[in-house]
Design a protein around this motif. Sequence first.
Motif, PDB file in Angstrom:
ATOM      1  N   LYS A 222      -5.548 -95.875-111.906  1.00  0.00           N
ATOM      2  CA  LYS A 222      -5.139 -94.970-112.978  1.00  0.00           C
ATOM      3  C   LYS A 222      -4.765 -93.591-112.434  1.00  0.00           C
ATOM      4  O   LYS A 222      -3.819 -92.953-112.916  1.00  0.00           O
ATOM      5  CB  LYS A 222      -6.268 -94.837-114.003  1.00  0.00           C
ATOM      6  N   HIS A 226      -1.152 -91.704-112.820  1.00  0.00           N
ATOM      7  CA  HIS A 226      -1.077 -90.425-113.528  1.00  0.00           C
ATOM      8  C   HIS A 226      -0.949 -89.239-112.576  1.00  0.00           C
ATOM      9  O   HIS A 226      -1.198 -88.105-112.972  1.00  0.00           O
ATOM     10  CB  HIS A 226      -2.324 -90.238-114.395  1.00  0.00           C
ATOM     11  N   SER A 229       1.427 -86.646-113.852  1.00  0.00           N
ATOM     12  CA  SER A 229       1.278 -86.261-115.254  1.00  0.00           C
ATOM     13  C   SER A 229       0.958 -84.779-115.362  1.00  0.00           C
ATOM     14  O   SER A 229       0.946 -84.036-114.391  1.00  0.00           O
ATOM     15  CB  SER A 229       0.175 -87.096-115.913  1.00  0.00           C
TER      16      SER A 229
END
Length: 329
Positions: A222, A226, A229
Amino acid sequence: MDSVNLKLPCYFSRTVSSISNRIKEKSVRILAFGFSTCGFLVLLHAGIYQDDMFEVSNEYGATVTVKVIYLLLSTCAIGAAVVLPWSMLNKEKSFLAEAGDCLYLIGSAYILCWCLLQLLLQQPINSGAILLLLIQILAISCLSSNGLQVNEWVEIAALYYMGMTGHFALGNSNTLATIDVAGAFIGISSHSTILSGILMFMITYASPLLFLLCLVMYIGAKLRNHSHSTISTHRETSLGQILKLKLGFPCLVPLCINSILLTAYTVVLLLMRNHLFVWSVFSPKYLYVCATTLCTYIGVCIVAITVTYTFFVTTFLRSNRTTRHNNIS
């Protein structure tokens, strides 16, 4: 003179990067060699003693081999968790990408060590089930790495229930008669209630702990997804906020599910305490639920400690690198 001063920081950064890459390669090679050695010893041990568990517990050579396997597996797992964060420094990657790569490797090491340990302790008939559990984890990891749009709590809850499903797939049930007692004495030269109890707990809760340990790899996947992000672009985001965002669901979801189940079974047990069959039929199930609670807390603590340690080491190394670069320039 100015051109020489400009070249020094570039040369220094390239030197540090090359040294870091060499250290990372050596660390990965050492871990790969350790896992290969453990796998060879486990297969050798299984090929010789798979038909006679009593001989495994009494023969001196088998006991020494198993102790060596225990030592190598624990060294590989602890070494991966401690050493890899210090050798994964890469200036070309963001903080989340760097921490994600490190956690992904550590989670893979955890899973591989646990699977090899279970191949040693479990009955030979459970080898296929352990392989299927490993394939399921790898499939989930691939889906997480591809950025599948699913709620995070749904994925973690699915992992938790897959671990409980594997618990029954390995031959366990809600009765105490299905506990594998023979495997709890593998590698123990003299009687020890504590060591045998720990091994029995590992055998019984092999699947739930396996899926809890894979949360480290899940968090790493994850983080890599990300890494571009808003969390990674805003530098004012503190380490504590990142830990809350990335460590909250993987730790809270298993604890909440287990707490709900434990509370429900406790209430039912108290309400039906005067029933004739409660303490003879329902109490073993309640003991399993209590042991599952302990298993969940152990797995969540390992995940939390690993992720927190990796984050702090990565932050420390990146801050030191920035400080050195500023001092040289």
